[in-house]
Motif scaffolding. Structure first.
Motif, PDB file in Angstrom:
ATOM      1  N   ARG A  26      12.458  -8.998   5.492  1.00 35.45           N
ATOM      2  CA  ARG A  26      11.400  -9.132   4.681  1.00 35.45           C
ATOM      3  C   ARG A  26      10.242 -10.158   5.169  1.00 35.45           C
ATOM      4  O   ARG A  26       8.972 -10.025   4.804  1.00 35.45           O
ATOM      5  CB  ARG A  26      12.079  -9.672   3.586  1.00 35.45           C
ATOM      6  N   ILE A  74      16.777  -1.989  -0.720  1.00 39.98           N
ATOM      7  CA  ILE A  74      17.550  -1.032  -0.056  1.00 39.98           C
ATOM      8  C   ILE A  74      19.049  -1.195  -0.787  1.00 39.98           C
ATOM      9  O   ILE A  74      19.754  -2.003  -1.089  1.00 39.98           O
ATOM     10  CB  ILE A  74      17.853  -0.945   1.560  1.00 39.98           C
ATOM     11  N   CYS A 101       8.357  -6.281   5.370  1.00 39.54           N
ATOM     12  CA  CYS A 101       9.039  -5.278   4.704  1.00 39.54           C
ATOM     13  C   CYS A 101       9.534  -5.867   3.190  1.00 39.54           C
ATOM     14  O   CYS A 101       9.967  -6.698   2.954  1.00 39.54           O
ATOM     15  CB  CYS A 101      10.334  -4.911   5.429  1.00 39.54           C
ATOM     16  N   THR A 102       9.107  -5.041   2.307  1.00 41.66           N
ATOM     17  CA  THR A 102       9.056  -5.254   0.784  1.00 41.66           C
ATOM     18  C   THR A 102      10.096  -4.149   0.186  1.00 41.66           C
ATOM     19  O   THR A 102      10.321  -4.471  -1.197  1.00 41.66           O
ATOM     20  CB  THR A 102       7.864  -5.164  -0.011  1.00 41.66           C
ATOM     21  N   ASP A 103      10.959  -3.663   0.987  1.00 43.49           N
ATOM     22  CA  ASP A 103      11.971  -2.494   0.502  1.00 43.49           C
ATOM     23  C   ASP A 103      13.170  -3.103  -0.018  1.00 43.49           C
ATOM     24  O   ASP A 103      13.595  -4.073   0.472  1.00 43.49           O
ATOM     25  CB  ASP A 103      12.361  -1.433   1.400  1.00 43.49           C
ATOM     26  N   THR A 115      21.635  -3.617  -4.729  1.00 41.68           N
ATOM     27  CA  THR A 115      20.299  -3.317  -3.941  1.00 41.68           C
ATOM     28  C   THR A 115      20.377  -4.578  -3.186  1.00 41.68           C
ATOM     29  O   THR A 115      20.598  -5.785  -3.714  1.00 41.68           O
ATOM     30  CB  THR A 115      19.237  -2.932  -4.628  1.00 41.68           C
ATOM     31  N   HIS A 121      18.909   1.768   7.206  1.00 41.89           N
ATOM     32  CA  HIS A 121      17.503   1.612   6.886  1.00 41.89           C
ATOM     33  C   HIS A 121      16.693   0.503   8.064  1.00 41.89           C
ATOM     34  O   HIS A 121      15.569   0.920   8.743  1.00 41.89           O
ATOM     35  CB  HIS A 121      17.130   0.933   5.613  1.00 41.89           C
ATOM     36  N   CYS A 157      13.460   0.522  10.390  1.00 41.86           N
ATOM     37  CA  CYS A 157      12.420  -0.062   9.781  1.00 41.86           C
ATOM     38  C   CYS A 157      11.182  -0.643  10.654  1.00 41.86           C
ATOM     39  O   CYS A 157      11.385  -1.020  11.772  1.00 41.86           O
ATOM     40  CB  CYS A 157      13.102  -1.431   9.158  1.00 41.86           C
ATOM     41  N   CYS A 199      15.393  -5.998   2.435  1.00 41.52           N
ATOM     42  CA  CYS A 199      15.573  -5.906   3.880  1.00 41.52           C
ATOM     43  C   CYS A 199      15.582  -7.232   4.518  1.00 41.52           C
ATOM     44  O   CYS A 199      14.957  -8.138   4.270  1.00 41.52           O
ATOM     45  CB  CYS A 199      14.328  -5.001   4.388  1.00 41.52           C
TER      46      CYS A 199
END
Length: 273
Positions: A106, A114, A110-112, A100, A122, A126, A103
């Motif tokens: 960030r 992926i 964005c804190t995802d 993972t 994504h 986003c 992003c």
């Protein structure tokens, strides 16, 4: 009684395997299932298209890895060394499927985290991805359509309604950088005036798509009456809701400074389906 000489016992044949098994058992009992490593993501790019590798992944005998689409395009010959590129690289596949990544946006909020194989998908959607404005000097922004951004951040941009299929005058001022042009409630366009063009300006058209109206394939014509003649450009509009890259028009009408003047160079536009 005669004692036999005592001999040193060498390492048992299976001692190495036993130690590995013991270590694995201890790691499992301790709940260790993941490790964190630092890796340059570019090392996991396809050697042909330079995009992130996605399974199935193939390699040649020299270890050059290639995504399946590129393998098919090259008929399973390695683009770097020419050797057959038809061996599945399952070790890299397993590594990639377990990875993972944060992003790329960030720093924009964005804190995802992926999965590696879904990163590009994504980032294409986003909401934190920076958006770009075609008006010179405007900085990247986030979370707004281009239409809303210009309406809020560039309130001096004028708005003109035109009739579809008719060549309509815009009466543009010399300092204008853009103009909203609408076909009633059906669609809104942006006429962009690029003043960064050396010794002149470039005029181009964007269709400002939105969630409610998703019609595209509009045709346009820009016509400028200059001091020395008529300049004309026609084509199909570029439809965008947000610009995820710096604006690059598909085509633009160049008008040199020597030919342009606000009084003598009226701009006309025609829009139609």
């Amino acid at each position: 009684m005669i004692k036999k000489p005592r001999t040193e016992r060498g390492p048992a044949a299976g001692s190495s395997s036993a130690k590995k098994a013991k270590a694995a058992s201890e790691a499992e009992s301790a709940g260790v299932s993941k490790i964190t490593v630092t890796l340059d993501p570019k090392l996991l790019n396809c050697s042909v298209c330079c995009s992130a590798l996605t399974p199935p992944i193939f390699q040649c005998s020299n270890g050059h890895t290639t995504c399946s689409d590129c393998c098919e395009d090259l008929e399973y010959d390695c683009s770097l060394c020419g050797k057959p590129n038809d061996t599945r690289c399952r070790a890299v596949e397993q590594i990639i499927c377990g990875m993972t990544l944060p992003c790329s946006f960030r720093e924009h909020g964005c804190t995802d985290m992926i999965p590696f194989t879904e990163k590009l998908f994504h980032e294409e959607s986003c909401p934190h991805a920076p958006c770009y404005c075609p008006i010179a000097g405007c900085r990247p922004y986030a979370r707004r359509s281009l239409h809303d951004h210009i309406s809020l951040q560039h309130p001096t941009v004028q708005h003109t309604n035109v009739t579809g299929g008719s060549l309509c005058p815009l009466r543009m001022r010399d300092e204008e950088q853009a103009r909203f042009v609408s076909l009633g409630s059906r669609a809104t366009f942006l006429l962009v005036v690029d003043r960064s063009v050396p010794s002149g300006r470039g005029l181009s058209v964007i269709h400002l798509a939105n969630q409610q109206f998703r019609e595209d394939d509009f045709k346009y014509k820009i016509q400028v009456y200059t001091r020395t003649g008529i300049l004309c450009l026609s084509g199909e509009t570029q439809s965008v809701e947000r610009l995820t890259k710096a604006y690059q028009p598909g085509a633009s009408l160049f008008v040199s400074d020597a030919m342009w003047s606000p009084q003598d160079s009226p701009v006309y536009i025609e829009l139609r389906k």
